[in-house]
Design a protein around this motif. Structure first.
Motif, PDB file in Angstrom:
ATOM      1  N   PHE A  19       0.827  -1.249   0.050  1.00  0.00           N
ATOM      2  CA  PHE A  19      -0.013  -0.130   0.016  1.00  0.00           C
ATOM      3  C   PHE A  19       0.782   1.349  -0.102  1.00  0.00           C
ATOM      4  O   PHE A  19       0.755   2.094  -0.907  1.00  0.00           O
ATOM      5  CB  PHE A  19      -1.095  -0.076   1.177  1.00  0.00           C
ATOM      6  CG  PHE A  19      -1.516   1.390   1.349  1.00  0.00           C
ATOM      7  CD1 PHE A  19      -2.535   1.923   0.378  1.00  0.00           C
ATOM      8  CD2 PHE A  19      -1.706   1.890   2.539  1.00  0.00           C
ATOM      9  CE1 PHE A  19      -3.256   2.877   0.371  1.00  0.00           C
ATOM     10  CE2 PHE A  19      -2.252   3.205   2.812  1.00  0.00           C
ATOM     11  CZ  PHE A  19      -3.126   3.698   1.809  1.00  0.00           C
ATOM     12  N   GLN A  20       1.743   1.429   0.955  1.00  0.00           N
ATOM     13  CA  GLN A  20       2.786   2.818   1.197  1.00  0.00           C
ATOM     14  C   GLN A  20       3.436   2.752  -0.018  1.00  0.00           C
ATOM     15  O   GLN A  20       3.744   4.003  -0.470  1.00  0.00           O
ATOM     16  CB  GLN A  20       3.473   2.743   2.297  1.00  0.00           C
ATOM     17  CG  GLN A  20       2.320   2.994   3.727  1.00  0.00           C
ATOM     18  CD  GLN A  20       1.739   4.260   3.382  1.00  0.00           C
ATOM     19  OE1 GLN A  20       2.220   5.263   2.841  1.00  0.00           O
ATOM     20  NE2 GLN A  20       0.664   4.415   4.295  1.00  0.00           N
ATOM     21  N   GLY A  21       4.114   1.606  -0.650  1.00  0.00           N
ATOM     22  CA  GLY A  21       4.997   1.576  -1.837  1.00  0.00           C
ATOM     23  C   GLY A  21       4.221   2.114  -2.878  1.00  0.00           C
ATOM     24  O   GLY A  21       4.770   2.916  -3.850  1.00  0.00           O
ATOM     25  N   PHE A  22       3.125   1.707  -3.391  1.00  0.00           N
ATOM     26  CA  PHE A  22       2.321   2.129  -4.426  1.00  0.00           C
ATOM     27  C   PHE A  22       2.092   3.246  -4.239  1.00  0.00           C
ATOM     28  O   PHE A  22       1.919   4.268  -5.330  1.00  0.00           O
ATOM     29  CB  PHE A  22       0.984   1.308  -4.568  1.00  0.00           C
ATOM     30  CG  PHE A  22       1.477  -0.251  -5.152  1.00  0.00           C
ATOM     31  CD1 PHE A  22       2.370  -0.463  -6.226  1.00  0.00           C
ATOM     32  CD2 PHE A  22       0.812  -1.282  -4.556  1.00  0.00           C
ATOM     33  CE1 PHE A  22       2.471  -1.674  -6.500  1.00  0.00           C
ATOM     34  CE2 PHE A  22       0.932  -2.699  -5.072  1.00  0.00           C
ATOM     35  CZ  PHE A  22       1.918  -2.729  -6.087  1.00  0.00           C
ATOM     36  N   LEU A  23       1.594   3.665  -3.068  1.00  0.00           N
ATOM     37  CA  LEU A  23       0.956   5.005  -2.776  1.00  0.00           C
ATOM     38  C   LEU A  23       2.261   6.338  -3.119  1.00  0.00           C
ATOM     39  O   LEU A  23       1.956   7.003  -3.607  1.00  0.00           O
ATOM     40  CB  LEU A  23       0.603   5.304  -1.400  1.00  0.00           C
ATOM     41  CG  LEU A  23      -0.111   6.613  -1.182  1.00  0.00           C
ATOM     42  CD1 LEU A  23      -1.063   6.469   0.201  1.00  0.00           C
ATOM     43  CD2 LEU A  23       0.961   7.664  -0.488  1.00  0.00           C
TER      44      LEU A  23
END
Length: 372
Positions: A85-89
């Motif tokens: 989630f945080q990587g894609f975000l």
């Protein structure tokens, strides 16, 4: 059986807080991302926040994981809702605006509703599905280029007024061209990364129900941030350079806000509530996040909204009301259909219609916010 989570008994500010914090944290991250690197920024948003959450959990006397099943669930939760989630975000935010990026991420309640419906038999109901559909329309108005929307409206208006509709070949050719243009635009601008972030968050939201069966939800939130941030830190060290050299003092303040308020506090509140109640209702509130993000990105980052986008904001707010008040609206509709004046009007059309409609609405009534 009613869900233990009753929104009527939960303070409004507590319900809204995670989405306000996420929306403003998106703006803070966008303001600083040009001076750092995305994976490093994602790491800072997770690991320090996880440590803070665990400190608070220890202060509150929350128990640490007691079984290997608990640690296994935390590991899976960390991979999906932390690393992915945080990587894609962060990667997507580098390629799109804070407001638009927030809108794309907050398409996740649709996936949550579907998964919760089949996994937990949560009843969304006709009013809830109507609200979620309107939310999708709002997100489309916010996320798709204005010229595509205006051109589609123009073509539809012309076809209706003239009665001349394009043939099937033209429609297929236009759809193929539009699909290719949309895919190219999404890949180039980062929207597809935001959609992947949305899917990751949706899966994570559903997973917290299983995680909380083995581990305290607040403790799980803290550990999943730390475990989820470590792979991002490794990727940042291996693939990125000059991660912090260009960050200004105001940039560090923005990062601190995103970490403390946008991660530690927001995640703690959200997953605490998610572990205690109806996932569809809580996740539908995430439609508030793009409203906050768009408002603050407009005022602080000069990301101006068009008429079409403001229309999308309006649809989004309507969807929030419908989804989160669906039980009250259903009760009102049943009472309206049962009223003598309405009963007489409807019976004139069909004697059995009012009873059939009332029974249908009652059978689809959501149970999460009902009082017992």
């Amino acid at each position: 059986m009613a869900s233990p989570f009753n929104q009527d008994k939960t303070p409004t500010l507590l319900l809204i807080a995670p989405f306000f914090l996420w929306g403003t944290a998106m703006v803070a991250m966008k303001g600083v991302i040009d001076t750092t690197t995305p994976l490093f920024l994602a790491t800072l948003r997770l690991v320090p926040a996880g440590i803070l959450v665990l400190i608070v959990a220890a202060f509150l006397g929350r128990k640490q994981p007691q079984s290997w099943q608990g640690w296994a669930w935390i590991g899976g939760f960390a991979l999906v809702d932390g690393s992915l989630f945080q990587g894609f975000l962060a990667e997507g935010l580098q390629r799109t605006g804070a407001g638009l990026g927030s809108v794309m991420i907050d398409s996740q309640p649709i996936a949550v509703a579907l998964m919760a419906r089949f996994l937990f038999q949560e009843i969304v109901g006709p009013i809830g599905w109507l609200g979620l559909t309107i939310g999708i329309v709002g997100i489309s108005l916010l996320g798709l280029p204005d010229e595509w929307i205006l051109q589609a409206i123009s073509n539809l208006t012309t076809a209706i007024s003239t009665g001349q509709w394009p043939d099937q070949t033209a429609i297929l050719k236009g759809s193929s061209s539009l699909g290719n243009d949309l895919l190219a635009a999404m890949v180039g601008n980062g929207e597809w990364l935001m959609l992947l972030a949305a899917l990751s968050m949706a899966i994570g939201t559903v997973m917290i129900t299983y995680v909380s069966r083995h581990v305290d939800s607040v403790v799980a939130t803290g550990w999943h941030m730390i475990f989820g941030g470590l792979p991002l830190l490794g990727l940042s060290a291996y693939t990125e350079v000059h991660q912090w050299q260009g960050v200004t003092p105001s940039g560090w303040l923005a990062i601190a806000y995103s970490t403390i308020f946008g991660s530690a506090l927001a995640y703690g509140i959200f997953f605490y509530l998610a572990a205690r109640g109806n996932l569809t209702s809580l996740s539908a509130l995430t439609f508030l996040t793009p409203v906050f993000a768009l408002t603050f990105s407009t005022s602080l980052l000069a990301e101006n909204l068009t008429t079409v986008q403001w229309t999308g904001v309006g649809f989004t707010l309507i969807s929030i009301y419908l989804v989160n008040q669906r039980d009250a609206i259903t009760r009102s509709l049943i009472e309206l259909l049962a009223a003598p004046s309405m009963m007489g009007i409807v019976k004139a059309v069909s004697p059995d219609l009012p009873i059939a409609l009332a029974n249908w609405l009652r059978s689809h009534r959501p149970v999460d916010s009902s009082s017992e």
